[in-house]
Design a protein around this motif. Structure first.
Motif, PDB file in Angstrom:
ATOM      1  N   THR A 196     -21.481  14.734  33.407  1.00 51.69           N
ATOM      2  CA  THR A 196     -21.524  15.253  34.781  1.00 51.69           C
ATOM      3  C   THR A 196     -22.888  15.915  34.973  1.00 51.69           C
ATOM      4  N   ALA A 197     -23.165  16.352  36.194  1.00 50.78           N
ATOM      5  CA  ALA A 197     -24.487  16.935  36.471  1.00 50.78           C
ATOM      6  C   ALA A 197     -24.775  18.181  35.630  1.00 50.78           C
ATOM      7  N   ASP A 198     -23.732  18.958  35.320  1.00 51.28           N
ATOM      8  CA  ASP A 198     -23.952  20.239  34.633  1.00 51.28           C
ATOM      9  C   ASP A 198     -23.715  20.193  33.126  1.00 51.28           C
ATOM     10  N   ARG A 331     -28.573   9.729  35.394  1.00 54.91           N
ATOM     11  CA  ARG A 331     -28.121   9.845  36.794  1.00 54.91           C
ATOM     12  C   ARG A 331     -28.525  11.150  37.465  1.00 54.91           C
ATOM     13  N   TRP A 332     -28.828  12.181  36.668  1.00 57.27           N
ATOM     14  CA  TRP A 332     -29.166  13.489  37.272  1.00 57.27           C
ATOM     15  C   TRP A 332     -30.497  13.996  36.706  1.00 57.27           C
ATOM     16  N   ALA A 335     -31.283  17.687  37.445  1.00 61.28           N
ATOM     17  CA  ALA A 335     -30.337  18.756  37.084  1.00 61.28           C
ATOM     18  C   ALA A 335     -30.875  19.478  35.844  1.00 61.28           C
ATOM     19  N   TRP A 338     -29.857  18.263  32.217  1.00 61.42           N
ATOM     20  CA  TRP A 338     -30.403  16.989  31.745  1.00 61.42           C
ATOM     21  C   TRP A 338     -31.919  17.057  31.623  1.00 61.42           C
TER      22      TRP A 338
END
Ligand SMILES: Cc1cc2nc3c(=O)[nH]c(=O)nc-3n(C[C@H](O)[C@H](O)[C@H](O)COP(=O)(O)OP(=O)(O)OC[C@H]3O[C@@H](n4cnc5c(N)ncnc54)[C@H](O)[C@@H]3O)c2cc1C
Length: 347
Positions: A196-198, A331-332, A335, A338
């Motif tokens: 996920t993003a985080d 994908r991020w 963020a 990442w």
């Protein structure tokens, strides 16, 4: 041996098996919750080397055909062990696994003092060590010619000697062990990893039917309160959590670090006390067992300086591998979680 987890027990088996007089001092009574339960197929090699493979197979752990990963894409793909020459991976009952290793150490001739903590360790004029240990029966002393720090991530013995901790990130894991909402319901037994993003989620069903969920992210404030928000961002993991209930969220350290040095005159460190890894690489217990073996062999052959170099070099290779894992998820890119890990590759 200060600590009787996988690393301490592995070192004890090799040293006691070679005829040395060995004591393993372990704080717990092997009765509490222990984190880390997925083993790769290659673990078979080191369990055979330690002569505990048959005990392991008789112990009711769950064979694992592979893992599912929603990593780099939202739909999970299967990463199966089908072509692995060592067979399947394993999902272990960790308390039983560590306790089995302690039995292996006893069978090799070591004395295992469980429910006993090492509080203090002092150099003696003859170059040996005097250890103060505490159990339910009070404090007493032990003497040793060589001490192995197998205390896990605390690396308390190394640090007391002045060994420096080289820290590479500030990852923590929010861990929750849940009970099934419906006993005996059919579930996918494969471990699932979902980015996920985080941060990223890990989930797996334990041999006793409970579900372990862990969210790996960078340390911050108010993390427990964000559990539901983070879970919603991971639909595959949320679907697993939806058929389970209960369990408290615990926050534990999951960052990468190593001790510098990991060996010196009359001592060395093994397992997480020497080097602790990001769980994404699935190295923890395998490394603990392997470094227990190589650390013990280094003691037997008086090659602790070489061991220190080998641990450092292996950790450098691990850092490169870790970056490769994180770069597979793009994908991020903006963020912070990442960006920090993609940046490692360039530094
Ligand atoms: C969130 C998370 C998930 C993980 N998942 C996995 C996984 O799925 N698979 C995997 O392979 N690895 C996993 N790991 C890593 C794995 O758990 C560790 O790498 C492994 O337990 C290290 O073994 P060890 O023997 O070095 O240390 P530990 O297992 O930590 O054992 C250290 C022992 O020392 C004892 N001790 C400490 N201080 C003292 C003292 N002063 N006196 C006496 N005893 C003492 C402790 O009681 C403990 O039993 C995970 C780690 C995290 C953080």
């Amino acid at each position: 041996m200060v600590g009787g987890g996988p690393a301490g027990c592995a070192a004890a088996i090799v040293l006691a098996g070679g005829g040395a007089e060995v004591a393993v001092v372990e704080r717990s009574a092997y009765d509490g919750i222990r984190i880390g339960e997925t083993l790769p197929p290659e673990v078979r090699l080191v369990l055979e080397r330690l002569d505990v493979w048959d005990r392991f197979q008789d112990d009711g752990h769950t064979p694992s055909p592979g893992i599912l990963a929603a990593w780099g894409q939202p739909e999970p793909y299967a990463n199966d062990f089908i072509v692995n020459p060592y067979g399947c991976g394993w999902r272990v009952d960790r308390t039983r696994f560590d306790s089995m290793l302690a039995s292996g150490a006893r069978a090799a001739g070591a004395v295992v003092l469980s429910g006993t903590a090492v509080d203090r360790c002092v150099r003696q004029p003859d170059r040996g060590w005097a250890l103060t240990v505490t159990s339910g029966e009070g404090s007493s002393s032990l003497s040793a010619t060589f001490v192995v720090d197998a205390t896990g991530r605390s690396s308390s013995f190394c640090r007391a000697l002045g060994s420096r901790r080289v820290v590479h990130d500030r990852m923590v894991a929010l861990v929750r062990i849940m009970s099934p909402a419906v006993e005996g319901a059919a579930v996918d037994r494969r471990a699932l990893i979902e980015a996920t993003a985080d941060g990223w989620w890990y989930s797996a069903w334990l041999p006793d039917g409970r579900l372990v969920l862990a969210f790996q992210t960078d340390a911050g404030t108010g993390m427990r309160a964000r559990w539901d928000e983070w879970l919603v961002a991971a639909p595959q993991t949320a679907a697993r959590a939806a058929v389970a209930r209960g369990g408290e969220v615990r926050v534990i350290t999951a960052n990468s670090h190593r001790s510098e040095p990991v060996a010196g005159d009359g001592w060395l460190a093994v397992g997480d006390a020497a080097a602790a890894h990001d769980p994404i690489c699935g190295l923890g217990i395998l490394w603990a067992l392997e470094s227990g073996v190589t650390g013990a062999e280094a003691i037997r052959s008086s090659a602790v300086a070489r061991y220190d170099v080998d641990v450092r070099e292996r950790f450098e290779r691990y850092l490169t591998t870790r970056t490769v894992y994180y770069r597979a998820e793009s994908r991020w890119p903006d963020a912070p979680f990442w960006r920090r890990r993609h940046h490692d590759a360039a530094s």
